[in-house]
Design an enzyme around this catalytic site. Structure first.
Site, PDB file in Angstrom:
ATOM      1  N   HIS A 107      59.310 -46.633  25.624  1.00 23.33           N
ATOM      2  CA  HIS A 107      60.726 -46.973  25.419  1.00 23.33           C
ATOM      3  C   HIS A 107      61.076 -46.819  23.953  1.00 23.33           C
ATOM      4  CE1 HIS A 107      58.846 -50.652  23.927  1.00 23.33           C
ATOM      5  NE2 HIS A 107      59.979 -50.863  23.286  1.00 23.33           N
ATOM      6  N   ASN A 137      59.626 -47.828  18.080  1.00 26.77           N
ATOM      7  CA  ASN A 137      58.448 -48.465  17.493  1.00 26.77           C
ATOM      8  C   ASN A 137      57.337 -48.292  18.510  1.00 26.77           C
ATOM      9  OD1 ASN A 137      59.868 -49.488  15.285  1.00 26.77           O
ATOM     10  ND2 ASN A 137      60.549 -51.249  16.470  1.00 26.77           N
ATOM     11  N   ASN A 140      70.049 -54.974  25.176  1.00 28.07           N
ATOM     12  CA  ASN A 140      68.989 -55.852  24.690  1.00 28.07           C
ATOM     13  C   ASN A 140      69.393 -57.313  24.947  1.00 28.07           C
ATOM     14  OD1 ASN A 140      67.100 -57.272  23.051  1.00 28.07           O
ATOM     15  ND2 ASN A 140      66.694 -55.325  22.005  1.00 28.07           N
ATOM     16  N   HIS A 169      68.181 -39.121  12.321  1.00 32.65           N
ATOM     17  CA  HIS A 169      69.316 -39.212  11.395  1.00 32.65           C
ATOM     18  C   HIS A 169      70.177 -37.969  11.594  1.00 32.65           C
ATOM     19  CE1 HIS A 169      67.613 -42.190   8.141  1.00 32.65           C
ATOM     20  NE2 HIS A 169      67.889 -42.771   9.291  1.00 32.65           N
ATOM     21  N   HIS A 200      62.506 -38.587  11.497  1.00 29.39           N
ATOM     22  CA  HIS A 200      61.398 -39.036  10.642  1.00 29.39           C
ATOM     23  C   HIS A 200      60.343 -39.686  11.532  1.00 29.39           C
ATOM     24  CE1 HIS A 200      63.592 -38.586   6.844  1.00 29.39           C
ATOM     25  NE2 HIS A 200      64.636 -39.184   7.396  1.00 29.39           N
ATOM     26  N   LYS A 228      47.386 -47.564   6.211  1.00 30.56           N
ATOM     27  CA  LYS A 228      47.937 -47.608   4.856  1.00 30.56           C
ATOM     28  C   LYS A 228      48.784 -48.864   4.759  1.00 30.56           C
ATOM     29  CE  LYS A 228      50.057 -46.362   0.980  1.00 30.56           C
ATOM     30  NZ  LYS A 228      49.384 -46.365  -0.335  1.00 30.56           N
TER      31      LYS A 228
HETATM   32  O1  LIG Z   1      63.370 -59.230  28.985  1.00 34.50           O
HETATM   33  C1  LIG Z   1      63.423 -58.586  27.941  1.00 34.50           C
HETATM   34  C2  LIG Z   1      62.196 -58.221  27.202  1.00 34.50           C
HETATM   35  C3  LIG Z   1      62.335 -57.434  25.941  1.00 34.50           C
HETATM   36  N1  LIG Z   1      63.659 -57.077  25.583  1.00 34.50           N
HETATM   37  C4  LIG Z   1      63.858 -56.306  24.371  1.00 34.50           C
HETATM   38  O2  LIG Z   1      63.083 -55.131  24.427  1.00 34.50           O
HETATM   39  C5  LIG Z   1      62.820 -54.728  23.102  1.00 34.50           C
HETATM   40  C6  LIG Z   1      61.397 -54.157  23.053  1.00 34.50           C
HETATM   41  O3  LIG Z   1      61.392 -53.240  22.023  1.00 34.50           O
HETATM   42  P1  LIG Z   1      60.256 -53.221  20.899  1.00 34.50           P
HETATM   43  O4  LIG Z   1      58.919 -53.433  21.580  1.00 34.50           O
HETATM   44  O5  LIG Z   1      60.395 -51.853  20.283  1.00 34.50           O
HETATM   45  O6  LIG Z   1      60.559 -54.337  19.919  1.00 34.50           O
HETATM   46  C7  LIG Z   1      62.940 -55.927  22.176  1.00 34.50           C
HETATM   47  O7  LIG Z   1      63.924 -55.684  21.188  1.00 34.50           O
HETATM   48  C8  LIG Z   1      63.358 -57.046  23.130  1.00 34.50           C
HETATM   49  O8  LIG Z   1      64.405 -57.837  22.598  1.00 34.50           O
HETATM   50  C9  LIG Z   1      64.779 -57.445  26.332  1.00 34.50           C
HETATM   51  O9  LIG Z   1      65.900 -57.118  25.967  1.00 34.50           O
HETATM   52  N2  LIG Z   1      64.624 -58.164  27.475  1.00 34.50           N
END
Ligand SMILES: O=C1CCN([C@@H]2O[C@H](COP(=O)(O)O)[C@@H](O)[C@H]2O)C(=O)N1
Length: 364
Positions: free
Chosen positions: A171, A158, A82, A286, A306, A319
């Protein structure tokens, strides 16, 4: 005030509390409220068109992400760090204030993003069986890799803008931490005390009971069972359980992984068919803790997933866990049995596939 002695209790008409043994909490079930007139919207949102490939989407194959890194031209699952991680491997310790009201601890870990598929216009129930098995294998691989050192590896998805998902590309995320987060720590305590008292893993006994009672079963197979749990708080919340005693996703056999791919597709198809939209939810796995806990006896644990979907009455009506739920306790109108029955009775053919066949029929 009716004379309580005369009226016999009926869960779908009379308010009552239900105990959640996994969290040691109670949920208020007020099914009689289902008769409440609903003046809210019930229309379906316009189906958003998601392109198979978007040159501007940082999760697509070959595209450049926010920090300048370029994704490979992946053709299956794809994992990357990330770029905006909530946990990083090294951070200075905050030091421990001695005052009991101002305690803090070091937090370290890694945050991965895992793409399920190269195409942005597919979701898990519309993916092929072998493609979903690859997702499950990658989940297990990441728990194996990160769980070698970190005590907790949280797989979570999510799905849908309603759940704060910032990107429609299929993803999930995988965050490993050097601490046991609150929810798994609570679940660990509850499963351990149940095991010590009853001599059997709570969720293994629960799965056997639910398979016999049937009234909250949504989908089942020889190796898996999905129910709306007796203590569900979100209207269409489900709990996905293996039938065998399995501590972690890494312990699943090839056959159990194929069975999991099958039951996930069946469950998610029913979810999408409920309001004929791509059903939003937050889900997560979990399993027994990892890292230093790999050497311990975790027989009290049972692997489970879950699913927490927000929708209540339609594609647009959700909700809200606010007010009473935040200040007092969780409350639900629809009973878990009513929710399970609705899901159970939905077709296992995805509405999009049916629509495509009808369109194909018209075009002939
Ligand atoms: O260039 C990017 C776009 C999004 N992301 C990461 O992808 C994730 C997308 O996940 P969510 O839509 O579930 O939040 C988010 O945590 C965001 O930080 C990257 O790491 N790099």
């Amino acid at each position: 005030m009716s004379d309580n002695k005369e009226v016999s209790f009926d869960a779908k008409d009379h308010q009552h509390l239900r105990y959640n043994p996994l969290r040691d909490t109670w949920v208020l079930v007020s099914a009689h409220r289902m008769k409440r007139p609903w003046a809210g919207q019930v229309e379906k949102p316009p189906e958003e068109h998601i392109p198979r490939y978007d040159p501007g989407n940082p999760l697509c194959p070959g595209n450049t992400r926010a920090n300048g890194k370029v994704n490979s031209h992946y053709d299956s699952t794809y994992v990357f760090e990330n770029d905006f991680p909530a946990l990083q491997p090294d951070a200075p310790d905050p030091g421990s204030d001695q005052h009991p009201l101002f305690q803090s601890k070091a937090a370290r870990g890694v945050c991965k993003v895992m793409c399920f598929h190269p195409w942005s216009d597919v979701t898990l129930p519309l993916m092929k069986m072998h493609e979903v098995v690859k997702v499950i294998d990658k989940w297990a691989g990441l728990v194996e890799e990160l769980g070698a050192t970190y005590p907790w590896v949280q797989i979570f998805e999510n799905k849908g803008a309603m759940m704060g998902c910032s990107n429609p590309h299929p993803h999930c995320q995988v965050w490993a931490s050097n601490f046991l987060p609150n929810e798994p720590a609570l679940s660990d305590r509850c499963q351990r005390s149940y095991y010590q008292k009853h001599g059997e893993p709570m969720l293994q006994q629960y799965a056997r009971q639910e398979a016999e009672r049937k009234e909250r079963v949504v989908v089942e197979s020889p190796d898996w069972l999905a129910v709306v749990p007796y203590w569900a708080t979100w209207p269409y919340q489900t709990l996905l359980l293996p039938r065998r005693h399995v501590l972690r996703i890494t312990d699943l056999t090839t056959e159990e992984r194929e069975g999991l791919a099958d039951i996930m597709r069946r469950l998610l198809t029913k979810y999408d068919n409920l309001f004929e939209i791509s059903f939003p939810y937050s889900m997560g796995w979990h399993g027994a803790p990892t890292g230093p806990h790999l050497k311990e006896d975790n027989s009290h644990w049972q692997l489970h997933a879950h699913y927490y979907p927000p929708l209540l009455r339609s594609a647009m009506v959700k909700k809200f866990m606010v007010g009473y739920e935040m200040l007092a306790q969780e409350q639900r109108d629809l009973t878990p049995e009513q929710a399970a029955e609705k899901l159970r009775n939905l077709p296992e053919e995805h509405y999009k596939n049916r629509e495509n066949q009808e369109k194909g029929g018209k075009e002939k």
